[in-house]
Design a protein around this motif. Structure first.
Motif, PDB file in Angstrom:
ATOM      1  N   ALA A 267       0.813  -1.217   0.000  1.00 39.77           N
ATOM      2  CA  ALA A 267       0.000   0.000   0.000  1.00 39.77           C
ATOM      3  C   ALA A 267       0.843   1.262   0.000  1.00 39.77           C
ATOM      4  CB  ALA A 267      -0.933  -0.001   1.229  1.00 39.77           C
ATOM      5  N   VAL A 268       2.139   1.159   0.306  1.00 40.00           N
ATOM      6  CA  VAL A 268       2.948   2.384   0.378  1.00 40.00           C
ATOM      7  C   VAL A 268       3.291   2.870  -1.029  1.00 40.00           C
ATOM      8  CG1 VAL A 268       3.947   1.703   2.587  1.00 40.00           C
ATOM      9  CG2 VAL A 268       5.188   1.228   0.476  1.00 40.00           C
ATOM     10  N   SER A 269       3.638   4.163  -1.113  1.00 39.84           N
ATOM     11  CA  SER A 269       3.963   4.739  -2.420  1.00 39.84           C
ATOM     12  C   SER A 269       5.314   4.220  -2.895  1.00 39.84           C
ATOM     13  CB  SER A 269       4.018   6.256  -2.308  1.00 39.84           C
ATOM     14  OG  SER A 269       5.166   6.621  -1.559  1.00 39.84           O
ATOM     15  N   LYS A 270       5.592   4.436  -4.173  1.00 38.70           N
ATOM     16  CA  LYS A 270       6.874   3.997  -4.741  1.00 38.70           C
ATOM     17  C   LYS A 270       8.048   4.618  -4.003  1.00 38.70           C
ATOM     18  CE  LYS A 270       5.817   2.763  -9.490  1.00 38.70           C
ATOM     19  NZ  LYS A 270       5.807   3.152 -10.884  1.00 38.70           N
ATOM     20  N   GLU A 271       7.898   5.920  -3.652  1.00 38.79           N
ATOM     21  CA  GLU A 271       8.994   6.620  -2.975  1.00 38.79           C
ATOM     22  C   GLU A 271       9.236   6.018  -1.599  1.00 38.79           C
ATOM     23  OE1 GLU A 271       6.512   8.202  -4.618  1.00 38.79           O
ATOM     24  OE2 GLU A 271       7.807   8.666  -6.341  1.00 38.79           O
ATOM     25  N   GLU A 272       8.137   5.775  -0.857  1.00 40.31           N
ATOM     26  CA  GLU A 272       8.293   5.166   0.463  1.00 40.31           C
ATOM     27  C   GLU A 272       8.951   3.796   0.340  1.00 40.31           C
ATOM     28  OE1 GLU A 272       4.854   5.803   3.486  1.00 40.31           O
ATOM     29  OE2 GLU A 272       4.037   6.202   1.501  1.00 40.31           O
ATOM     30  N   MET A 273       8.543   3.055  -0.702  1.00 39.92           N
ATOM     31  CA  MET A 273       9.102   1.711  -0.884  1.00 39.92           C
ATOM     32  C   MET A 273      10.602   1.776  -1.139  1.00 39.92           C
ATOM     33  SD  MET A 273       8.136  -1.375  -0.633  1.00 39.92           S
ATOM     34  CE  MET A 273       9.427  -2.616  -0.508  1.00 39.92           C
TER      35      MET A 273
ATOM     36  N   SER B  20      13.350   6.179 -25.664  1.00 38.49           N
ATOM     37  CA  SER B  20      12.660   5.053 -26.300  1.00 38.49           C
ATOM     38  C   SER B  20      12.725   3.798 -25.439  1.00 38.49           C
ATOM     39  CB  SER B  20      13.330   4.732 -27.635  1.00 38.49           C
ATOM     40  OG  SER B  20      12.519   5.089 -28.700  1.00 38.49           O
ATOM     41  N   ALA B  21      13.922   3.532 -24.912  1.00 37.21           N
ATOM     42  CA  ALA B  21      14.112   2.310 -24.130  1.00 37.21           C
ATOM     43  C   ALA B  21      13.281   2.344 -22.848  1.00 37.21           C
ATOM     44  CB  ALA B  21      15.586   2.132 -23.792  1.00 37.21           C
ATOM     45  N   LEU B  22      13.257   3.512 -22.217  1.00 41.50           N
ATOM     46  CA  LEU B  22      12.522   3.605 -20.950  1.00 41.50           C
ATOM     47  C   LEU B  22      11.014   3.558 -21.175  1.00 41.50           C
ATOM     48  CD1 LEU B  22      14.655   6.270 -19.074  1.00 41.50           C
ATOM     49  CD2 LEU B  22      14.743   3.784 -18.904  1.00 41.50           C
ATOM     50  N   ARG B  23      10.577   3.879 -22.399  1.00 37.89           N
ATOM     51  CA  ARG B  23       9.138   3.826 -22.711  1.00 37.89           C
ATOM     52  C   ARG B  23       8.867   2.688 -23.701  1.00 37.89           C
ATOM     53  NH1 ARG B  23       9.599   6.989 -19.523  1.00 37.89           N
ATOM     54  NH2 ARG B  23       9.002   9.164 -19.233  1.00 37.89           N
ATOM     55  N   GLN B  24       9.584   1.600 -23.534  1.00 41.88           N
ATOM     56  CA  GLN B  24       9.491   0.531 -24.528  1.00 41.88           C
ATOM     57  C   GLN B  24       8.040   0.101 -24.776  1.00 41.88           C
ATOM     58  OE1 GLN B  24      11.184  -3.221 -23.487  1.00 41.88           O
ATOM     59  NE2 GLN B  24      11.542  -3.831 -25.590  1.00 41.88           N
ATOM     60  N   TYR B  25       7.714  -0.084 -26.044  1.00 40.77           N
ATOM     61  CA  TYR B  25       6.398  -0.546 -26.504  1.00 40.77           C
ATOM     62  C   TYR B  25       5.287   0.478 -26.338  1.00 40.77           C
ATOM     63  CZ  TYR B  25       8.740  -5.043 -26.564  1.00 40.77           C
ATOM     64  OH  TYR B  25       9.621  -6.054 -26.790  1.00 40.77           O
ATOM     65  N   THR B  26       5.600   1.719 -25.921  1.00 43.19           N
ATOM     66  CA  THR B  26       4.564   2.734 -25.915  1.00 43.19           C
ATOM     67  C   THR B  26       4.500   3.343 -27.318  1.00 43.19           C
ATOM     68  OG1 THR B  26       6.101   4.480 -25.332  1.00 43.19           O
ATOM     69  CG2 THR B  26       5.044   3.336 -23.506  1.00 43.19           C
ATOM     70  N   ILE B  27       3.513   4.208 -27.517  1.00 48.61           N
ATOM     71  CA  ILE B  27       3.345   4.835 -28.826  1.00 48.61           C
ATOM     72  C   ILE B  27       4.563   5.699 -29.163  1.00 48.61           C
ATOM     73  CG2 ILE B  27       2.016   6.739 -27.819  1.00 48.61           C
ATOM     74  CD1 ILE B  27       1.174   5.320 -31.202  1.00 48.61           C
TER      75      ILE B  27
ATOM     76  N   LYS C 168      18.729  -1.630  -3.719  1.00 52.13           N
ATOM     77  CA  LYS C 168      19.390  -0.802  -2.720  1.00 52.13           C
ATOM     78  C   LYS C 168      18.518   0.387  -2.325  1.00 52.13           C
ATOM     79  CE  LYS C 168      23.538  -0.221  -4.789  1.00 52.13           C
ATOM     80  NZ  LYS C 168      25.012  -0.045  -4.935  1.00 52.13           N
ATOM     81  N   GLY C 169      17.391   0.549  -3.023  1.00 52.41           N
ATOM     82  CA  GLY C 169      16.496   1.649  -2.696  1.00 52.41           C
ATOM     83  C   GLY C 169      16.913   2.957  -3.328  1.00 52.41           C
ATOM     84  N   LEU C 170      17.784   2.903  -4.348  1.00 50.97           N
ATOM     85  CA  LEU C 170      18.192   4.139  -5.008  1.00 50.97           C
ATOM     86  C   LEU C 170      17.008   4.722  -5.766  1.00 50.97           C
ATOM     87  CD1 LEU C 170      21.643   3.024  -6.419  1.00 50.97           C
ATOM     88  CD2 LEU C 170      21.160   4.249  -4.314  1.00 50.97           C
ATOM     89  N   PRO C 171      16.912   6.042  -5.818  1.00 49.71           N
ATOM     90  CA  PRO C 171      15.822   6.643  -6.589  1.00 49.71           C
ATOM     91  C   PRO C 171      15.985   6.311  -8.070  1.00 49.71           C
ATOM     92  CG  PRO C 171      17.336   8.313  -5.759  1.00 49.71           C
ATOM     93  CD  PRO C 171      17.743   7.032  -5.145  1.00 49.71           C
ATOM     94  N   GLU C 172      14.874   6.261  -8.775  1.00 48.99           N
ATOM     95  CA  GLU C 172      14.867   5.852 -10.174  1.00 48.99           C
ATOM     96  C   GLU C 172      15.841   6.691 -11.010  1.00 48.99           C
ATOM     97  OE1 GLU C 172      13.449   3.170 -10.853  1.00 48.99           O
ATOM     98  OE2 GLU C 172      13.626   3.139 -13.038  1.00 48.99           O
ATOM     99  N   ARG C 173      15.936   7.978 -10.683  1.00 49.59           N
ATOM    100  CA  ARG C 173      16.823   8.872 -11.414  1.00 49.59           C
ATOM    101  C   ARG C 173      18.269   8.359 -11.347  1.00 49.59           C
ATOM    102  NH1 ARG C 173      18.781  12.841  -8.607  1.00 49.59           N
ATOM    103  NH2 ARG C 173      17.066  12.554  -7.160  1.00 49.59           N
ATOM    104  N   SER C 174      18.676   7.947 -10.149  1.00 46.31           N
ATOM    105  CA  SER C 174      20.040   7.465  -9.963  1.00 46.31           C
ATOM    106  C   SER C 174      20.234   6.102 -10.635  1.00 46.31           C
ATOM    107  CB  SER C 174      20.323   7.384  -8.465  1.00 46.31           C
ATOM    108  OG  SER C 174      21.452   6.625  -8.208  1.00 46.31           O
ATOM    109  N   VAL C 175      19.179   5.265 -10.581  1.00 43.42           N
ATOM    110  CA  VAL C 175      19.268   3.952 -11.240  1.00 43.42           C
ATOM    111  C   VAL C 175      19.523   4.146 -12.732  1.00 43.42           C
ATOM    112  CG1 VAL C 175      17.958   1.889 -11.859  1.00 43.42           C
ATOM    113  CG2 VAL C 175      17.810   2.796  -9.538  1.00 43.42           C
ATOM    114  N   ILE C 176      18.826   5.114 -13.322  1.00 39.05           N
ATOM    115  CA  ILE C 176      18.963   5.315 -14.771  1.00 39.05           C
ATOM    116  C   ILE C 176      20.228   6.112 -15.095  1.00 39.05           C
ATOM    117  CG2 ILE C 176      17.913   6.382 -16.800  1.00 39.05           C
ATOM    118  CD1 ILE C 176      16.422   3.918 -15.743  1.00 39.05           C
ATOM    119  N   LEU C 177      20.371   7.277 -14.463  1.00 37.61           N
ATOM    120  CA  LEU C 177      21.450   8.176 -14.875  1.00 37.61           C
ATOM    121  C   LEU C 177      22.817   7.695 -14.425  1.00 37.61           C
ATOM    122  CD1 LEU C 177      19.845  11.696 -14.430  1.00 37.61           C
ATOM    123  CD2 LEU C 177      20.143  10.337 -16.503  1.00 37.61           C
TER     124      LEU C 177
END
Lengths: 342, 318
Positions: free
Chosen positions: A80-86, B119-126, B223-232
């Protein structure tokens, strides 16, 4: 009573593929307390890893999705937690060690960077502090010359050392729950024992609850307090390790235990396999996934999955065969003999 | 790292020796005696023999090769038959035009990196399908067709840009110093660049898709890294390696002269120079152009490999 760290109830994770819906995990429940080790055993495709990845909420979506159940960590439902919390929870409260240390570390960053990064992320330490902690952690997991080694890249580490580094990374924020997904499968046998020792030491030191995913019943016997036997995405039997090993109630568990080499056999003897093929997850029967391979199958088995039946306190089984009948069959089987720890 | 650079430089010397031998042999093996060519149609046998002695054509092949290399080392590429000008002078006037076009085209093609990642991050979208399909279509257009199309649309129909030649002045050889220079650069650079953008974005997409499914990116997420760090941080550095290689080699290849583009846009660069020389059988100019093109190509490869080693520690330490 020990602190309850994790309570998973009726977890279902399905994958929606072009070929159809794969019920990789279907109605799985378990609990984990502080200082406790839960072993999840089963063959490939039984849903062990998907269960762990669901707890981390790392199921790739698409194609996968957690379609039902709750995963409660210290009173909070992780679903139930948000992506950021997770992402605050991952690596901090719940950490994971993966199967293949050769590919699980980023090849272009120093080991120290990769460990210090987690510490900075979750504990807000400075670069210098987190680097120092990384050195200490490497020392703790038994890397020689940690001052030196912290500056090296993954390709300069052996497989065993990489797994040690992964463990250092996982314990860096003192997680409540440590999930080890077949941590020794990719390593050779002497290293396996060392890695298990490291995990055990770290658990003793940090009082984590450990989920040990493996297909090695010997590892479970050594490491785990309780065990859950999975097959085709379902739990078939679970309970304290000794209870399940010496008082098994499910035909699949009998088969697993029967397939082990025995130390008390003096004659050369072939291992006893479980006949048949692992199930096709796209074509699972509505009932017990083991029907079709089970030696004691009855007409009801394929049609409906049996409800949980507690045979002893804490020891549950899902099987249609009546208890008395099971006891009778089991009496005729060779008994499980504890493998002497190597 | 220094050992690696030193090793590569030693290798470079051998590559250049190999190139000089092959170029020399091309000259040597092409039918026709240069002495006859120089002496003219009605020359006497004596005159031809004199010229042969003058050029050293009567000497054994290894002596001739030695003289050839000696001249090259001293920066002497011979003289054009056609214009009776030193090849070196011709190269000097052609190289800046070529270099300017090459640098501009490569800068444009780097746009493919963010497009591919998107493109890669939005794979299969329009968006992904649109980008990928467009890239494939553009990539499939021959450069001279696109060049003529651009000339027609922007030069003739809209009439907003000059569609042939060069002009104006530059700063540091390649940076346009005035609108006249820049306006002559735009059409050829965009023509070359846009095709490479398509190619680079396609490669970047594939490489990024592979990386974001890798185990170490899963670890980064765990590791709980934010998505920005995972990608960049964790994905980009790994995913960009193969693409930078392509871009670097492109730069090297373009530096040697984009023959088709320079010809269609009548842009006097190394490519057009060599093209004209081939038509006129002006051998010293062809050899000079080929040598120059090979040299920059090899150097560009070296730079790419060094950049590669800088990014990827596994190469640095081997």
């Amino acid at each position: 009573m020990a602190e309850r760290l994790l309570e998973v109830t009726d977890l279902s994770t399905h994958f929606f593929t072009y070929a159809g819906e794969v019920k990789a995990v279907d109605g799985v429940s378990f609990t984990l307390d502080r200082d406790e080790t839960l072993g999840i055993v089963g063959e490939s495709g039984s849903g062990k890893t998907v269960t762990a990845m669901s707890v981390m909420r790392l199921i790739p979506d698409p194609p996968g999705r957690i379609v039902g159940g709750t995963i409660v960590h210290k009173g909070r439902d992780l679903l139930a937690v948000s992506k950021e919390e997770m992402s605050d929870i991952r690596g901090n409260d719940v950490a994971m060690i993966f199967q293949d240390p050769m590919t699980s570390l980023n090849p272009v960053f120093k080991i120290g960077d990769q460990i210090a990064e987690v510490i900075r992320r979750h504990q807000g330490k400075s670069k210098r502090e987190s680097w120092k902690m990384a050195v200490d952690l490497l020392a703790k997991v038994g890397i020689p010359d940690p001052e030196e080694r912290v500056n090296q890249y993954p390709f300069e580490y052996s497989g065993g050392m990489r797994q040690r580094a992964m463990i250092a990374m996982a314990i860096s924020c003192n997680p409540d729950i440590l999930i080890a997904d077949e941590p020794t499968t990719a390593l050779d046998v002497t290293i396996q024992a060392q890695i298990m020792d490291v995990i055990r030491e770290m658990q003793a030191q940090y009082h984590s609850g450990v989920i040990m995913i493996t297909h090695d019943l010997g590892v479970v016997a050594q490491m785990a307090d309780k065990v859950m036997v999975m097959y085709g995405g379902r739990t078939l039997e679970d309970g304290p390790v000794d209870e399940v090993y010496y008082n098994a109630h499910h035909p699949y568990t009998w088969g697993l235990l029967g397939s082990l080499p025995r130390l008390d056999e003096t004659e050369k003897q072939r291992l006893t396999p479980i006949e048949g093929q692992p199930p096709n997850l796209l074509l699972l029967p509505a009932g017990c996934p083991f029907s079709g391979r089970c030696l004691y199958e009855m007409p009801v088995c394929a049609g409906e999955f049996p409800a949980l039946e507690m045979v002893e306190p804490g020891h549950g089984v899902h099987c249609w065969i009546p208890v008395a009948e099971r006891e009778k069959i089991r009496a005729g089987l060779p008994q499980f003999v504890h493998r002497v720890p190597s | 790292m220094y050992g690696y650079i030193a090793r590569r430089l030693v290798q470079l010397v051998f590559v250049l020796i190999g190139v000089s031998i092959i170029t020399f042999l091309i000259m040597f093996l092409i039918p026709g005696n240069p002495a006859y060519l120089l002496a003219g149609k009605n020359a006497t046998p004596q005159r031809v023999a004199e010229i042969s002695v003058e050029l050293g054509l009567n000497k054994p092949i290894y002596v001739q090769y030695g003289r050839f290399v000696d001249r090259l080392v001293h920066g002497n590429f011979g003289e054009s038959y056609q214009f009776e000008r030193p090849v070196r002078q011709m190269l000097q006037s052609a190289i800046p035009n070529t270099a300017q076009l090459a640098v501009a085209a490569v800068l444009i093609e780097l746009l493919g990196i963010p497009l591919g990642i998107y493109s890669a991050l939005r794979q299969y979208t329009i968006w992904d399908s649109t980008l990928t399909t467009t890239a494939l279509i553009i990539w499939g257009i021959p450069v001279f067709v696109l060049a003529v199309f651009m000339q027609y649309v922007f030069g003739v129909y809209l009439g907003i840009l000059p569609f042939y030649g060069t002009g104006g002045s530059t700063f540091l050889w390649v940076i346009p110093a005035d609108w006249n220079n820049l306006s002559h650069l735009i059409l050829p650079a965009v023509t070359l660049g846009i095709i490479e953008v398509a190619y680079i974005s396609y490669m970047q997409r594939a490489s990024m898709l592979e990386v974001i499914r890798s185990d170490y990116v899963r670890t980064a997420r765990a590791k709980g890294l934010p998505e920005r760090s995972v990608i960049l941080k964790h994905s980009l550095k790994n995913a960009v390696i193969p693409v930078l290689t392509i871009a670097g080699i492109d730069l090297g290849a373009l530096m040697g002269g984009a023959i088709l583009t320079e010809t269609v846009f009548s842009r006097y660069g190394v490519g057009l120079m060599v093209y004209n020389a081939i038509n006129a059988r002006d051998l010293p100019v062809v050899v000079g152009g080929v040598l120059f093109a090979t040299f920059v190509y090899v150097i560009a490869n070296l730079v790419v490999d060094l950049a590669y080693a800088y990014i990827d520690p596994r190469i640095r330490y081997e």
